[in-house]
Design a protein around this motif. Structure first.
Motif, PDB file in Angstrom:
ATOM      1  N   SER A 133       0.852  -1.188   0.000  1.00  0.00           N
ATOM      2  CA  SER A 133       0.000   0.000   0.000  1.00  0.00           C
ATOM      3  C   SER A 133       0.885   1.234   0.000  1.00  0.00           C
ATOM      4  CB  SER A 133      -0.909   0.004   1.230  1.00  0.00           C
ATOM      5  OG  SER A 133      -1.755   1.130   1.238  1.00  0.00           O
ATOM      6  N   ALA A 134       0.662   2.132  -0.963  1.00  0.00           N
ATOM      7  CA  ALA A 134       1.459   3.354  -1.070  1.00  0.00           C
ATOM      8  C   ALA A 134       0.607   4.563  -0.720  1.00  0.00           C
ATOM      9  CB  ALA A 134       2.016   3.508  -2.482  1.00  0.00           C
ATOM     10  N   SER A 135       1.180   5.481   0.038  1.00  0.00           N
ATOM     11  CA  SER A 135       0.540   6.766   0.322  1.00  0.00           C
ATOM     12  C   SER A 135       1.404   7.859  -0.295  1.00  0.00           C
ATOM     13  CB  SER A 135       0.389   6.988   1.827  1.00  0.00           C
ATOM     14  OG  SER A 135       1.639   6.898   2.486  1.00  0.00           O
ATOM     15  N   MET A 136       0.731   8.865  -0.892  1.00  0.00           N
ATOM     16  CA  MET A 136       1.460   9.858  -1.679  1.00  0.00           C
ATOM     17  C   MET A 136       0.886  11.258  -1.494  1.00  0.00           C
ATOM     18  SD  MET A 136       1.842   7.722  -5.274  1.00  0.00           S
ATOM     19  CE  MET A 136       2.745   9.057  -6.074  1.00  0.00           C
ATOM     20  N   ASP A 137       1.637  12.233  -1.957  1.00  0.00           N
ATOM     21  CA  ASP A 137       1.189  13.610  -2.110  1.00  0.00           C
ATOM     22  C   ASP A 137       0.395  13.695  -3.409  1.00  0.00           C
ATOM     23  OD1 ASP A 137       1.318  16.490  -2.907  1.00  0.00           O
ATOM     24  OD2 ASP A 137       2.646  16.679  -1.184  1.00  0.00           O
ATOM     25  N   LEU A 138      -0.628  14.536  -3.454  1.00  0.00           N
ATOM     26  CA  LEU A 138      -1.383  14.654  -4.702  1.00  0.00           C
ATOM     27  C   LEU A 138      -0.593  15.362  -5.793  1.00  0.00           C
ATOM     28  CD1 LEU A 138      -2.581  17.789  -5.098  1.00  0.00           C
ATOM     29  CD2 LEU A 138      -4.147  17.055  -3.319  1.00  0.00           C
ATOM     30  N   HIS A 139       0.553  15.942  -5.433  1.00  0.00           N
ATOM     31  CA  HIS A 139       1.447  16.523  -6.428  1.00  0.00           C
ATOM     32  C   HIS A 139       2.514  15.520  -6.881  1.00  0.00           C
ATOM     33  CE1 HIS A 139       0.057  20.351  -4.335  1.00  0.00           C
ATOM     34  NE2 HIS A 139      -0.437  20.407  -5.551  1.00  0.00           N
ATOM     35  N   GLY A 140       2.325  14.259  -6.522  1.00  0.00           N
ATOM     36  CA  GLY A 140       3.204  13.205  -7.021  1.00  0.00           C
ATOM     37  C   GLY A 140       2.756  12.738  -8.398  1.00  0.00           C
ATOM     38  N   ASN A 141       3.486  11.772  -8.923  1.00  0.00           N
ATOM     39  CA  ASN A 141       3.207  11.229 -10.253  1.00  0.00           C
ATOM     40  C   ASN A 141       3.020   9.719 -10.157  1.00  0.00           C
ATOM     41  OD1 ASN A 141       3.930  13.819 -11.729  1.00  0.00           O
ATOM     42  ND2 ASN A 141       5.871  13.359 -10.707  1.00  0.00           N
ATOM     43  N   VAL A 142       2.007   9.217 -10.848  1.00  0.00           N
ATOM     44  CA  VAL A 142       1.730   7.781 -10.814  1.00  0.00           C
ATOM     45  C   VAL A 142       1.829   7.216 -12.218  1.00  0.00           C
ATOM     46  CG1 VAL A 142       0.109   5.970 -10.169  1.00  0.00           C
ATOM     47  CG2 VAL A 142       0.197   8.084  -8.844  1.00  0.00           C
ATOM     48  N   VAL A 237      -2.782  15.550  -9.104  1.00  0.00           N
ATOM     49  CA  VAL A 237      -2.587  16.689  -9.998  1.00  0.00           C
ATOM     50  C   VAL A 237      -1.297  16.510 -10.796  1.00  0.00           C
ATOM     51  CG1 VAL A 237      -2.110  19.177 -10.038  1.00  0.00           C
ATOM     52  CG2 VAL A 237      -3.904  18.274  -8.566  1.00  0.00           C
ATOM     53  N   GLY A 238      -0.329  15.837 -10.179  1.00  0.00           N
ATOM     54  CA  GLY A 238       0.987  15.694 -10.802  1.00  0.00           C
ATOM     55  C   GLY A 238       1.903  16.832 -10.389  1.00  0.00           C
ATOM     56  N   TYR A 239       3.159  16.722 -10.785  1.00  0.00           N
ATOM     57  CA  TYR A 239       4.169  17.714 -10.404  1.00  0.00           C
ATOM     58  C   TYR A 239       4.646  18.457 -11.646  1.00  0.00           C
ATOM     59  CZ  TYR A 239       8.361  19.806  -8.422  1.00  0.00           C
ATOM     60  OH  TYR A 239       9.316  20.695  -8.017  1.00  0.00           O
ATOM     61  N   ALA A 240       4.439  19.773 -11.640  1.00  0.00           N
ATOM     62  CA  ALA A 240       4.626  20.561 -12.854  1.00  0.00           C
ATOM     63  C   ALA A 240       6.064  20.987 -13.126  1.00  0.00           C
ATOM     64  CB  ALA A 240       3.746  21.814 -12.776  1.00  0.00           C
ATOM     65  N   TRP A 241       6.947  20.944 -12.109  1.00  0.00           N
ATOM     66  CA  TRP A 241       8.282  21.533 -12.276  1.00  0.00           C
ATOM     67  C   TRP A 241       9.382  20.496 -12.503  1.00  0.00           C
ATOM     68  CZ3 TRP A 241       5.167  23.808  -8.238  1.00  0.00           C
ATOM     69  CH2 TRP A 241       4.575  25.012  -8.643  1.00  0.00           C
ATOM     70  N   ALA A 242       8.986  19.360 -13.023  1.00  0.00           N
ATOM     71  CA  ALA A 242       9.976  18.376 -13.458  1.00  0.00           C
ATOM     72  C   ALA A 242       9.643  17.975 -14.884  1.00  0.00           C
ATOM     73  CB  ALA A 242       9.980  17.159 -12.549  1.00  0.00           C
ATOM     74  N   ASP A 243      10.661  17.660 -15.636  1.00  0.00           N
ATOM     75  CA  ASP A 243      10.500  17.358 -17.058  1.00  0.00           C
ATOM     76  C   ASP A 243      10.730  15.869 -17.281  1.00  0.00           C
ATOM     77  OD1 ASP A 243      10.075  17.758 -19.720  1.00  0.00           O
ATOM     78  OD2 ASP A 243      12.038  18.654 -20.138  1.00  0.00           O
TER      79      ASP A 243
END
Length: 504
Positions: A133-142, A237-243
Motif C-alpha cells: 500500500s502506497a501513500s502519496m502527495d497529490l502533487h506526485g506522479n503515478v 494533480v501531478g508535479y509541474a516543475w519536473a520534465d
C-alpha cells in the motif's frame, strides 16, 4: 493468541524540480530507522487500532525538504540501506504487507521514475506475494508501472495539505483490510485498479482544493470511494516543475468490483478534464513590481506577497536573490520610517556568521544568496542593523534578521520555508502589524492565509516558475494542457492494471 500480521515500512520522499541547479544529497532526507519510524506516526503505535492489530517493522524512511534533483549516489546509498534492512526483516519474520511511504515527485539523476525503481527493488526482496500500500502527495506522479507494483495507492485530497496523517492512516487501514481478506480465504484479496492518465499539467497554485474547480472535483473523491464495491479513490494533480514523461494528472480507483472501479475512475477523470479550461490562479497575480505597487496602494494590512518562483517547498533552491534585490531597490523602503516589510528569506551562511559575531544591534555589511541558483540574479550585498538572531532551527540551523531601511530581511544558514506565525514571532517579528509580508511560497499555507488581510501571487523567476511554458519542458508527453491549447478530447476510459503478482 492469534498471530498478528507483520507489515514493513520504507520509502523516500522529496519533491524535486529539474529546473533548479541545486542538488539534494543524502543527509537532506534525515533518515529514520526501525522504531524511529513507529515513533513518527501515532496511528500505528501501541494502543491504537492499527498499532494493536499489526506488528510494524520499520526499515527506513527519509523525507527531504523539496529541492533540486537527488544525486544518484544519495539515492543508491539510501536504497541500499532500505534493501538491507528489508532483507533482515524478511529473514526474521513472515512479511504480510508493506507500507510504501513516499511523496511521488522525486527526481533522481539517471532515472525517470524513481519511486517505481525503488519499489521494484523492494519487491525483489519482499516478493510478489506481499501486499503493498502506497501513500502519496497529490502533487506526485503515478506511472502505469508504479500503479502495477502496488496493490493499493492513495494520495492527499487537500491542497494546502491538511489531511497528511489521515491519508497515511487510510493507506495502512486499507492494507489491513486486504490482509484480513486474505486470512479469511477471500478469493480476491488484491483489489482491481483502474488507472487513467489525464493530459493536464498544472501548478498547485492553479489547483488548490480551497477553490474551484478543484474544490468540486475533489469533493467527488469520497463519493466514488463510498460506492458499493469500491475501496479507495484518488486524483493526482501531478508535479509541474519536473520534465519527465510521467508528469501529468492521474486518477486511480481501487475496489472489489471491476465495473464499479472502472466507472468511478472514469467519472473522476471526466470531471477533471471537463474543467481543464477553468483552472486559474488562487489569487490575483502580477509581476513583482505590480504586487508591490498594489500592496502599497492598499489599506489592507498585513498585505502578503508570494515570491513564488523560488518557493523552497515546491522545489526551488531557496537562494534566488532576485526578489530581495528588487525590493531593496525601491525608494519607498530606503528609510527606517518607510512601510514595514518582512522578507523571508535568503540563505547566506557567511552573512549569518558575520551577523552572529557582530551581535544584535550592530550594523553590518554582508553578502548573501545565489550560491546555488545564480541564473536570475547574483549575490546581494546589504548594510543593515542586526535585529534578531535565532539558533537551533531544524531547517535553517541559524536565522538572522537584518533591518535594511524599513525592510526586515531574514537570512538563514540553510534554506528554510516560512509557513507559521511562530516562524516570525520567534525572530522578534510581528507579521500581523507589518505593512507587507513577502514569503517565498506559492499558495499561502493555512496560518499565513488566515493572517493575510489581502494577498497577491508574484510571478517571479526561479526553479518553480509559475509560467510553466517559460521553463522549457521537452520530455513530457504531448499534447498536454496548457502547453497545447488545441487537441482532441483524450481517451478517458479506465485502464485496468494487472495485479501486482501478474505481469504488466
Amino acid at each position: 493468541m492469534a498471530r498478528r500480521p507483520v507489515v514493513a515500512i520504507a520509502g523516500l520522499a522529496c519533491e524535486t524540480s529539474t529546473f533548479t541547479p541545486s542538488k539534494t544529497l543524502g543527509p537532506a532526507f534525515h533518515p529514520r530507522r526501525d522504531t524511529e519510524i513507529i515513533e513518527k506516526y501515532p496511528f500505528i503505535q501501541a494502543g491504537t487500532p492499527l498499532g494493536d492489530a499489526i506488528e510494524w517493522r520499520g526499515a527506513l524512511i527519509g523525507h527531504a525538504l523539496p529541492g533540486g534533483i537527488v544525486t544518484r549516489d544519495a539515492f543508491e546509498s539510501l536504497c541500499s540501506e532500505i534493501l538491507s534492512r528489508l532483507t533482515k526483516i524478511v529473514a526474521e519474520v513472515k512479511l504480510d504487507g508493506f507500507w510504501f511511504d513516499i511523496h511521488g515527485a522525486m527526481c533522481v539523476e539517471g532515472l525517470d521514475d524513481a519511486e517505481y525503481e525503488l519499489l521494484k527493488r523492494c519487491r525483489e526482496v519482499i516478493g510478489s506475494d506481499v501486499l503493498v500500500s502506497a501513500s502519496m502527495d497529490l502533487h506526485g506522479n503515478v506511472s502505469r508501472e508504479l500503479a502495477h507494483q502496488t496493490d493499493l495507492i492513495t494520495c492527499y485530497r487537500t491542497a494546502p495539505h491538511v489531511d497528511v496523517a489521515e491519508t497515511k492512516e487510510r493507506a495502512c487501514r486499507n492494507l489491513l483490510e486486504l490482509i484480513r481478506r486474505r486470512e479469511d480465504g477471500k478469493e480476491n484479496a488484491r483489489p482491481f485498479k483502474a488507472w487513467i492518465p489525464i493530459p493536464i499539467l498544472l501548478p498547485g497554485e492553479q489547483t488548490s482544493t480551497r477553490d474551484e474547480p478543484a474544490a468540486h472535483i475533489y469533493a467527488a473523491v469520497p463519493e466514488v470511494e463510498a460506492a458499493e464495491g469500491a475501496l479507495d479513490a484518488a486524483i493526482w494533480v501531478g508535479y509541474a516543475w519536473a520534465d519527465e514523461p510521467r508528469n501529468r494528472a492521474v486518477v486511480v480507483v481501487t475496489g472489489w468490483d471491476k465495473e464499479v472501479t472502472a466507472r468511478g475512475s472514469e467519472r473522476l477523470a471526466r470531471l477533471f478534464w471537463g474543467s481543464h479550461k477553468d483552472f486559474s490562479f488562487v489569487a490575483p497575480t502580477g509581476s513583482f513590481k505590480e504586487c508591490l505597487d498594489t500592496a502599497l496602494a492598499s489599506d489592507k494590512r498585513p498585505y502578503f506577497i508570494s515570491d513564488s518562483g523560488d518557493n523552497p517547498t515546491a522545489g526551488g533552491s531557496g537562494d534566488v536573490t532576485w526578489g530581495l534585490t528588487q525590493l531593496l531597490a525601491r525608494p519607498e523602503f530606503k528609510s527606517e520610517s518607510g512601510p514595514k516589510v518582512i522578507y523571508a528569506s535568503v540563505p547566506g551562511p557567511q552573512a549569518v556568521q558575520r551577523a552572529v559575531e557582530a551581535g544584535i544591534g550592530a550594523t553590518v555589511t554582508v553578502t548573501a544568496g545565489a550560491e546555488v541558483d545564480n541564473l536570475h540574479a547574483g549575490p546581494i550585498t546589504m548594510t543593515g542593523r542586526v535585529h534578531s538572531i535565532k539558533h537551533g532551527d531544524s531547517h535553517a540551523e541559524i536565522e538572522v534578521v537584518l533591518q535594511v531601511g524599513s525592510v526586515f530581511a531574514i537570512l538563514t544558514k540553510l534554506r528554510k520555508p516560512y509557513h507559521h506565525e511562530s516562524d516570525f514571532t520567534e525572530l522578534n517579528l510581528a507579521p500581523r502589524s507589518a505593512d507587507i509580508v513577502i514569503v517565498k511560497i506559492g499558495y499561502l499555507e493555512p496560518e499565513l492565509y488566515d493572517m493575510a488581510e489581502d494577498w497577491m501571487l508574484g510571478l517571479t523567476p526561479g526553479g518553480v516558475d509559475q509560467d510553466l511554458e517559460r521553463l522549457g519542458h521537452k520530455r513530457i508527453s504531448r499534447p498536454m494542457w496548457p502547453f497545447d491549447r488545441q487537441f482532441e478530447d483524450p481517451d478517458l476510459s479506465a485502464r485496468l492494471i494487472p495485479m501486482s503478482n501478474e505481469p504488466l
